[in-house]
Scaffold this active site. Structure first.
Site, PDB file in Angstrom:
ATOM      1  N   GLY A 294       5.785  10.156  -7.126  1.00 12.80           N
ATOM      2  CA  GLY A 294       6.333   9.080  -7.948  1.00 12.80           C
ATOM      3  C   GLY A 294       5.457   8.743  -9.128  1.00 12.80           C
ATOM      4  O   GLY A 294       5.940   8.563 -10.256  1.00 12.80           O
TER       5      GLY A 294
ATOM      6  N   GLU B 142      10.776   4.810  -5.240  1.00 15.33           N
ATOM      7  CA  GLU B 142      10.491   4.182  -3.943  1.00 15.33           C
ATOM      8  C   GLU B 142       9.521   5.110  -3.252  1.00 15.33           C
ATOM      9  O   GLU B 142       9.833   6.286  -3.019  1.00 15.33           O
ATOM     10  CB  GLU B 142      11.793   3.992  -3.160  1.00 15.33           C
ATOM     11  CG  GLU B 142      11.619   3.264  -1.847  1.00 15.33           C
ATOM     12  CD  GLU B 142      11.583   4.200  -0.675  1.00 15.33           C
ATOM     13  OE1 GLU B 142      10.472   4.429  -0.146  1.00 15.33           O
ATOM     14  OE2 GLU B 142      12.636   4.708  -0.283  1.00 15.33           O
TER      15      GLU B 142
ATOM     16  N   CYS C  48      10.969   5.794   5.534  1.00 11.86           N
ATOM     17  CA  CYS C  48      10.070   5.044   4.659  1.00 11.86           C
ATOM     18  C   CYS C  48       9.798   3.645   5.206  1.00 11.86           C
ATOM     19  O   CYS C  48       8.848   2.990   4.770  1.00 11.86           O
ATOM     20  CB  CYS C  48      10.652   4.958   3.249  1.00 11.86           C
ATOM     21  SG  CYS C  48      12.371   4.438   3.195  1.00 11.86           S
TER      22      CYS C  48
ATOM     23  N   GLU D 219      -0.379   5.530   4.269  1.00 11.87           N
ATOM     24  CA  GLU D 219       0.761   5.967   5.073  1.00 11.87           C
ATOM     25  C   GLU D 219       0.535   7.376   5.606  1.00 11.87           C
ATOM     26  O   GLU D 219       0.107   8.266   4.876  1.00 11.87           O
ATOM     27  CB  GLU D 219       2.039   5.948   4.226  1.00 11.87           C
ATOM     28  CG  GLU D 219       3.270   6.451   4.963  1.00 11.87           C
ATOM     29  CD  GLU D 219       4.493   6.552   4.063  1.00 11.87           C
ATOM     30  OE1 GLU D 219       5.617   6.505   4.591  1.00 11.87           O
ATOM     31  OE2 GLU D 219       4.328   6.684   2.832  1.00 11.87           O
TER      32      GLU D 219
END
Length: 531
Positions: free
Chosen positions: A246, A265, A302, A395
């Protein structure tokens, strides 16, 4: 329909001239037929030129025409039947029920935007009528509405072959706004993407839409993706994926002579706070729900609950014991592709090597050598160590979560304060303790786009009021959502008309109000015609 491996743009299917590849079944690691083809830079440029050519004509279609088109897209996707669901399973390893559920979500989303178009809520029409006798200067007639931004490049995502891909939320929102869509399919599920593209194309033909308003392109990000983002005619980008991907697109878009927005996102660990009173009476129930959420789709969501924060004590130990039992019954799940599988394994191994991090619970080990599979984990550390170790704030995409054991409830906001932006924040607590610890809810509100009480973040409801976004790095722009009817706002821009003759005004702003919209007229809502 048989899958051809071709690309679609400017109203026709084309053999890609940029090379070939095959999709892989992640459950078996076997190559899937047919051979797929990649676009060249020149082919992408032709697709962009067709979108630019038909952009104004599409923007000028009525809301009713676009609503009919979106409904027809949904109908044609459903008409693909088991061929679509079977291909989803082959390309992702998802069970048939998951494919059927995602198809229902995707078609429901298209119809939701169609209903929004029927209601006219996307227009945001505002009218301030002229006051020619106003002193010291006359007031002009000014009328405001939202309009399509122009062609949009949409990047399909690996983990949602329908809902966030060719006809997914970004595409549905852009088409609803009146923007042509240049869909870049994902290499993990190109056959699924082609089938969905064929449904959109049939809807274009049935509804007699301009042929350049949709393209389906395959290829490498460095070639196809970069060409799309840099194309002067492209006015926005929709992306779901990693923070690295992103931010790379954002930098590329900002480096253009005319910078454009990238609505990305990206990463989120979706903290779940467990308050003591809730654990006293609900530890086993919360543990069961947590494990189900953590391992859903092999954790490839996500909004996966990647972080749990609670006060250390006997109640938390009861939760851990229940998680050990629940997670121990979960077999190793199929990951979407080899890259994601390796990334997950590397991420978990890295966490294990951080001082002060322990394995608290784990799923069944990988026993099937075929395909790409992952073992689930619950890791643990102290609140103090979590705050001091930025590496474990990241993450790990897959079925792994970190449990942070705080010394006291006052340490929970400290643990939350070191996090970046999140898609969701969850609190489990009794009604009384929720009221007593508003500071925790306030801390989550500052970090997340969606707050959940006594539930789990997986299962993003597709409805007008949903928010799927949050402060960076959860998304690139915290002001917008990727799910819900407000998602259309990403692909619109406001335009106002000053002293225009009524005949030249868009229907939404005409005196007669032919669309019967509820408009803001001189500061007050009204659906009446103007004299």
């Amino acid at each position: 329909m048989s899958i051809s491996g071709k690309l679609y743009f400017d109203g026709a299917w084309h053999q890609g001239m940029g090379g070939t590849y095959q999709a892989v079944n992640p459950a078996t690691a076997q190559l899937l037929e047919p051979v797929m083809t990649k676009a060249t830079k020149a082919q992408v440029e032709l697709a962009v030129a067709a979108a630019q050519r038909d952009s104004l004509a599409f923007a000028k279609t009525s809301a009713a025409q676009r609503a009919n088109f979106l409904r027809e897209c949904a109908t044609q996707i459903e008409a693909l039947g088991d061929e679509l669901v079977d291909r989803i399973s082959a390309e992702t390893g998802y069970p048939k029920a998951r494919g059927e559920g995602e198809r229902a979500r995707t078609c429901g989303q298209l119809r939701m935007f169609a209903t929004s178009l029927d209601n006219g809520e996307f227009v945001d029409a505002r009218i301030d009528t002229a006051q020619p006798d106003r002193k010291p200067v006359p007031k002009p007639d000014i009328r405001f509405m939202q309009q399509a931004i122009g062609p949009v490049a949409v990047f399909s995502v690996s983990n949602f072959p329908l809902a966030y891909s060719t006809a997914g939320g970004d595409s549905a929102a852009a088409l609803a706004a009146g923007c042509p869509v240049l869909a870049k399919g994902h290499n993990s599920h190109p056959g699924t993407g082609e089938l969905v593209a064929s449904a959109i194309i049939k809807a274009i033909e049935i509804c007699k839409m301009p042929k350049g308003i949709f393209a389906y392109l395959m290829g490498d990000d460095a070639e196809v993706g970069a060409t799309l983002v840099k194309a002067p005619a492209v006015k926005a980008v929709g992306f779901t994926g990693s923070i690295a991907g992103g931010t790379a697109l954002m930098k590329m878009a900002n480096a253009r002579p005319e910078p454009i927005p990238v609505f990305a996102e990206m990463g989120s660990i979706n903290p779940v706070v467990l308050l003591p009173e809730a654990l006293k009476t609900q530890a086993a129930t919360i543990a069961k729900g947590f494990v189900a959420s953590l391992t859903l789709g092999t954790g490839q969501f996500c909004v996966n609950p990647g972080l749990v924060i609670a006060v250390d004590g006997p109640e938390l130990q009861e939760f851990i014991t229940a998680v050990q039992a629940e997670l121990g019954a979960v077999g190793a799940g199929v990951m979407l592709n080899e890259r994601i599988c390796h990334s997950y394994s590397n991420g978990v191994n890295h966490f294990k090597q951080v001082p002060g991090v322990d394995v608290l619970a784990q799923g069944q080990a990988v026993s099937d050598a075929a395909g790409f599979r992952a073992q689930a984990y619950l890791l643990g550390t102290s609140g103090q160590n979590f705050v001091a170790q930025p590496d474990i704030h990241e993450e790990v995409f897959g079925p792994a979560s970190m449990l942070v054991k705080c010394k006291s409830i006052d340490e929970i906001p400290q643990a939350l304060s070191v996090l970046g932006g999140q898609l969701t924040g969850t609190v489990h607590g009794t009604e009384s303790e929720l009221g007593q610890h508003v500071e925790i809810i306030d801390a989550l509100t500052a970090k997340a786009g969606r707050l959940v009480i006594n539930g789990f973040p997986t299962g993003v409801e597709v409805c007008p009021s949903m928010v799927h976004g949050g402060p960076f790095p959860a998304s690139s722009d915290m002001r917008f959502t990727a799910v819900g009817t407000a998602a259309i706002q990403r692909f619109q821009r406001p335009v106002c008309y000053q002293n225009f003759p009524d005949a030249l005004l868009p229907d939404a702003l005409k005196n007669s109000n032919p669309l019967k919209l509820n408009r803001l007229v001189n500061g007050a809502p009204s659906d009446a015609a103007l004299t």
